[in-house]
Design a protein around this motif. Structure first.
Motif, mmCIF file in Angstrom:
data_model
loop_
_atom_site.group_PDB
_atom_site.id
_atom_site.type_symbol
_atom_site.label_atom_id
_atom_site.label_comp_id
_atom_site.label_asym_id
_atom_site.label_seq_id
_atom_site.Cartn_x
_atom_site.Cartn_y
_atom_site.Cartn_z
ATOM 1 N N MET A 1 75.535 18.785 26.758
ATOM 2 C CA MET A 1 76.415 19.158 27.825
ATOM 3 C C MET A 1 75.746 18.824 29.156
ATOM 4 O O MET A 1 74.578 19.124 29.360
ATOM 5 C CB MET A 1 76.729 20.656 27.756
ATOM 6 C CG MET A 1 77.581 21.109 28.915
ATOM 7 S SD MET A 1 77.760 22.893 29.109
ATOM 8 C CE MET A 1 78.466 23.396 27.593
ATOM 9 N N ASN A 2 76.471 18.203 30.039
ATOM 10 C CA ASN A 2 75.964 17.872 31.363
ATOM 11 C C ASN A 2 76.727 18.653 32.419
ATOM 12 O O ASN A 2 77.929 18.889 32.287
ATOM 13 C CB ASN A 2 76.150 16.373 31.660
ATOM 14 C CG ASN A 2 75.206 15.527 30.858
ATOM 15 O OD1 ASN A 2 74.104 15.948 30.550
ATOM 16 N ND2 ASN A 2 75.644 14.329 30.513
ATOM 17 N N VAL A 3 76.019 19.023 33.458
ATOM 18 C CA VAL A 3 76.637 19.652 34.619
ATOM 19 C C VAL A 3 76.250 18.815 35.821
ATOM 20 O O VAL A 3 75.065 18.541 36.045
ATOM 21 C CB VAL A 3 76.130 21.106 34.807
ATOM 22 C CG1 VAL A 3 76.662 21.687 36.097
ATOM 23 C CG2 VAL A 3 76.518 21.955 33.617
ATOM 24 N N ASN A 4 77.222 18.398 36.573
ATOM 25 C CA ASN A 4 76.972 17.643 37.793
ATOM 26 C C ASN A 4 77.385 18.499 38.975
ATOM 27 O O ASN A 4 78.550 18.892 39.091
ATOM 28 C CB ASN A 4 77.761 16.325 37.788
ATOM 29 C CG ASN A 4 77.281 15.387 36.715
ATOM 30 O OD1 ASN A 4 76.085 15.155 36.597
ATOM 31 N ND2 ASN A 4 78.196 14.876 35.913
ATOM 32 N N LEU A 5 76.425 18.802 39.827
ATOM 33 C CA LEU A 5 76.686 19.627 41.002
ATOM 34 C C LEU A 5 76.987 18.748 42.204
ATOM 35 O O LEU A 5 76.359 17.702 42.385
ATOM 36 C CB LEU A 5 75.467 20.495 41.318
ATOM 37 C CG LEU A 5 75.012 21.467 40.228
ATOM 38 C CD1 LEU A 5 73.734 22.155 40.658
ATOM 39 C CD2 LEU A 5 76.098 22.474 39.924
ATOM 40 N N SER A 6 77.896 19.200 43.024
ATOM 41 C CA SER A 6 78.140 18.499 44.279
ATOM 42 C C SER A 6 76.941 18.740 45.199
ATOM 43 O O SER A 6 76.174 19.701 45.009
ATOM 44 C CB SER A 6 79.419 19.011 44.941
ATOM 45 O OG SER A 6 79.222 20.331 45.421
ATOM 46 N N GLU A 7 76.784 17.900 46.187
ATOM 47 C CA GLU A 7 75.685 18.077 47.140
ATOM 48 C C GLU A 7 75.823 19.415 47.862
ATOM 49 O O GLU A 7 74.835 20.110 48.090
ATOM 50 C CB GLU A 7 75.667 16.932 48.145
ATOM 51 C CG GLU A 7 74.495 17.000 49.096
ATOM 52 C CD GLU A 7 74.430 15.799 50.020
ATOM 53 O OE1 GLU A 7 74.230 16.018 51.220
ATOM 54 O OE2 GLU A 7 74.570 14.663 49.537
ATOM 55 N N THR A 8 77.039 19.801 48.185
ATOM 56 C CA THR A 8 77.274 21.084 48.859
ATOM 57 C C THR A 8 76.798 22.243 47.983
ATOM 58 O O THR A 8 76.135 23.166 48.462
ATOM 59 C CB THR A 8 78.772 21.254 49.191
ATOM 60 O OG1 THR A 8 79.168 20.180 50.041
ATOM 61 C CG2 THR A 8 79.056 22.576 49.868
ATOM 62 N N THR A 9 77.107 22.190 46.689
ATOM 63 C CA THR A 9 76.680 23.236 45.765
ATOM 64 C C THR A 9 75.163 23.238 45.609
ATOM 65 O O THR A 9 74.528 24.296 45.651
ATOM 66 C CB THR A 9 77.359 23.056 44.394
ATOM 67 O OG1 THR A 9 78.775 23.065 44.588
ATOM 68 C CG2 THR A 9 76.956 24.142 43.425
ATOM 69 N N SER A 10 74.584 22.064 45.453
ATOM 70 C CA SER A 10 73.119 21.961 45.344
ATOM 71 C C SER A 10 72.445 22.547 46.572
ATOM 72 O O SER A 10 71.477 23.313 46.466
ATOM 73 C CB SER A 10 72.694 20.502 45.168
ATOM 74 O OG SER A 10 73.134 19.994 43.939
ATOM 75 N N ASN A 11 72.937 22.192 47.752
ATOM 76 C CA ASN A 11 72.351 22.707 48.990
ATOM 77 C C ASN A 11 72.461 24.224 49.067
ATOM 78 O O ASN A 11 71.515 24.908 49.461
ATOM 79 C CB ASN A 11 73.015 22.070 50.205
ATOM 80 C CG ASN A 11 72.638 20.616 50.387
ATOM 81 O OD1 ASN A 11 71.674 20.122 49.801
ATOM 82 N ND2 ASN A 11 73.399 19.900 51.188
#
Length: 121
Positions: A1-11
């Motif tokens: 399973m992969n999760v890709n976070l948006s830059e806004t979420t990562s920040n």
């Protein structure tokens, strides 16, 4: 399973981590888990996250390491002593999260981390 976070979420996630680290410390640990050195984090510990990464502000030098050994892991602690995260430690040629010029720490010798960037994958 992969999760890709948006830059806004990562920040946002990194900014929370940075806040938890304010006035905390970094413990460098030997392979057996002994504390070799403790370095103090600034307050605030980090700049605001940009591009999915935070840069820590100045990290206080350990003037005299507590013990001799090879640093293998580190614990990042909040100012109240609670663990925020742990990570690997290696030399400059490694892919470890914390890279030192040498992982060998000598009792009563200085230990420093010149810079530390934490990024979300």
């Amino acid at each position: 399973m992969n999760v890709n976070l948006s830059e806004t979420t990562s920040n946002a996630m990194l900014d929370v981590l940075g806040g938890l680290m304010d006035g905390g410390s970094i413990e460098l640990l030997s392979i057996s888990g002994n504390v070799l050195a403790v370095l103090r984090l600034s307050n605030p510990a980090a700049k605001d996250a940009v591009g999915g990464a935070i840069d820590l502000n100045q990290i206080g030098e350990e003037d005299a390491a507590l013990a001799r050994g090879q640093a293998a892991t580190a614990r990042i602690l909040a100012s109240d002593g609670n663990e925020i995260l742990s990570c690997d430690v290696g030399d400059e040629n490694s892919d470890a999260v914390i890279r030192l010029n040498t992982t060998q720490v000598y009792r009563n010798s200085p230990v420093r981390i010149r810079s530390f960037t934490l990024a979300m994958p």
